[in-house]
Design an enzyme around this catalytic site. Structure first.
Site, short mmCIF file in Angstrom:
data_model
loop_
_atom_site.label_atom_id
_atom_site.label_comp_id
_atom_site.label_asym_id
_atom_site.label_seq_id
_atom_site.Cartn_x
_atom_site.Cartn_y
_atom_site.Cartn_z
N ARG A 202 0.76 -1.09 -0.07
CA ARG A 202 -0.12 0.02 0.00
C ARG A 202 1.01 1.42 0.02
NH1 ARG A 202 -1.74 -3.56 3.77
NH2 ARG A 202 -3.96 -4.31 3.65
N HIS A 308 -3.40 2.80 -6.46
CA HIS A 308 -3.79 1.70 -5.36
C HIS A 308 -4.09 0.47 -6.27
CE1 HIS A 308 -4.92 -0.20 -1.68
NE2 HIS A 308 -5.98 -0.57 -2.23
N ARG A 311 -1.58 -2.31 -6.36
CA ARG A 311 -1.61 -3.23 -5.26
C ARG A 311 -2.61 -4.45 -5.76
NH1 ARG A 311 -1.41 -5.07 -0.03
NH2 ARG A 311 -3.63 -5.77 0.82
N HIS A 334 -3.43 -9.58 5.02
CA HIS A 334 -4.96 -9.88 5.58
C HIS A 334 -5.02 -10.93 6.48
CE1 HIS A 334 -6.85 -6.91 2.85
NE2 HIS A 334 -6.08 -7.21 2.01
N TYR A 343 -8.85 -12.16 -5.37
CA TYR A 343 -7.63 -12.57 -6.41
C TYR A 343 -7.53 -13.76 -6.95
CZ TYR A 343 -6.49 -8.20 -4.66
OH TYR A 343 -6.37 -6.64 -4.32
#
Length: 378
Positions: A202, A308, A311, A334, A343
């Protein structure tokens, strides 16, 4: 003969013909029913319910929820250990979206129909669905605490999925586009682009890096902090919001030379030196960088791509290698699988590889079967 004396509570008939029920609560106070009753039987049943609640230890003080939501919500925010950025978000949601509707209403008087109606009003008033979802999630969290505080029995926020933020699928840059951007942007930001695109870090994590966080001999970067920009322009250096956010991410060998070059030319010296600094020696600000970013995107002919989104590019590439959900969670920082699963969506290229692999298994299985059948015939 006199009637049997009531053992719990009292019922009396009013001049209007309706019935009033009262009882003495566990706190020793006389508690009248909030409404009168059409029949004596209705009043008796209400008293029986209250007696059952007291026997089960499930009795709630009916006055406990007579606190304005605005007062309770303000205290709720102050009592929590929030980062400055999160506190600003909550205070903004309260001020703009919850207090105008619920602020003067007692906590005990907020009902499920009232919540549904006000949420629908917000949506029809063109308030963005993401904002409505965030405001609803905050309302639900505050009222969940009110349940724990025994101010109310049940949380009136009962709309399934109302606190879920549905974001459109983000754009994804190709590997070549990441390099096109890195080649075109100011040289001091080249490594920033490559690390965002291929490590999935990030913005706040990148500008929070120090030299000691990079181990290029072993191709790894340690994420230990992030820089958050507040509404008033101040910046907060904070730890990741979950334990999973503190992580070590492996660096693709292909971009290690670019990072070494960046450290030699642009980073501050010393182990505590910042990796990314602006031309004047300050930590880059997001709004200033965005101007550079938009100009660079325009130069290379890329439209609608946000920083962003890099990412998203890095995480999508990682998922396409066949990484497991747990591996993606560790790389992305996460603590839940929800984001990682995003993803792992099927792509045409990945599905083609799977189909080709299955085809090989089928062919191998058929050959083995034919050989086995021939041996039997002989």
């Amino acid at each position: 003969m006199a009637g049997k004396r009531r053992q719990f509570g009292r019922v009396r008939k009013l001049p209007s013909g309706r019935y009033q029920a009262r009882y003495v609560g566990p706190d020793g106070l006389l508690r009248p029913a909030p409404d009168t009753f059409r029949t004596k039987r209705d009043a008796d049943e209400w008293l029986a319910d209250k007696q059952t609640e007291m026997r089960r230890g499930d009795w709630h003080d009916p006055d406990a929820g007579k606190v304005p939501f605005g007062v309770y919500a303000a205290a709720w925010v102050q009592e929590r250990e929030l980062t400055a950025r999160t506190q600003q978000l909550y205070e903004s949601l309260l001020h703009l979206h919850l207090e105008p509707t619920f602020g003067g209403v007692n906590v005990a008087e907020i009902s499920p129909p009232f919540v549904r109606r006000r949420r629908a009003d917000k949506l029809t008033a063109d308030t963005g669905p993401t904002t409505v979802a965030k405001a609803y999630a905050l309302l639900r969290a505050i009222l969940a605490t009110a349940v724990s505080d025994q101010m109310i029995r049940r949380n009136p926020c009962q709309i399934k999925g109302a606190s879920t933020v549905h974001t459109p699928e983000r754009s994804t840059a190709s590997v070549q586009e990441v390099y096109d951007l890195a080649d075109a942007i100011q040289p001091r930001y080249r490594a920033l682009i490559l690390m965002a695109g291929f490590l999935g870090l990030r913005w706040g994590e990148l500008v929070g890096l120090h030299r000691r966080d990079l181990d290029l001999d072993h191709g790894a970067v340690r994420v230990r902090r992030a820089v958050a920009e507040l509404n008033d322009g101040q910046r907060e250096i904070k730890a990741p919001k979950s334990a999973a956010g503190k992580r070590t991410v492996s660096i693709p060998a292909a971009i290690v030379p670019d990072i070494r070059d960046h450290l030699a030319r642009y980073a501050e010296s010393g182990s505590d030196g910042r990796v990314f600094v602006g031309a004047k020696g300050a930590t880059p600000r997001r709004n200033h960088f965005n101007r550079v970013w938009r100009k660079t995107c325009s130069q290379v002919g890329i439209k609608g791509l946000h920083f962003h989104d890099l990412r998203h590019t890095g995480n999508t590439l990682a998922a396409s290698t066949g990484a497991s959900t747990r591996e993606l969670m560790a790389r992305m920082g996460h603590s839940t699988a929800r984001a990682a699963l995003i993803y792992q969506h099927a792509s045409a290229d990945r599905d083609r590889l799977i189909a080709d692999a299955l085809s090989g298994l089928v062919d191998k299985g058929r050959r083995n079967r034919k050989g086995h059948a021939g041996d039997t015939a002989d």
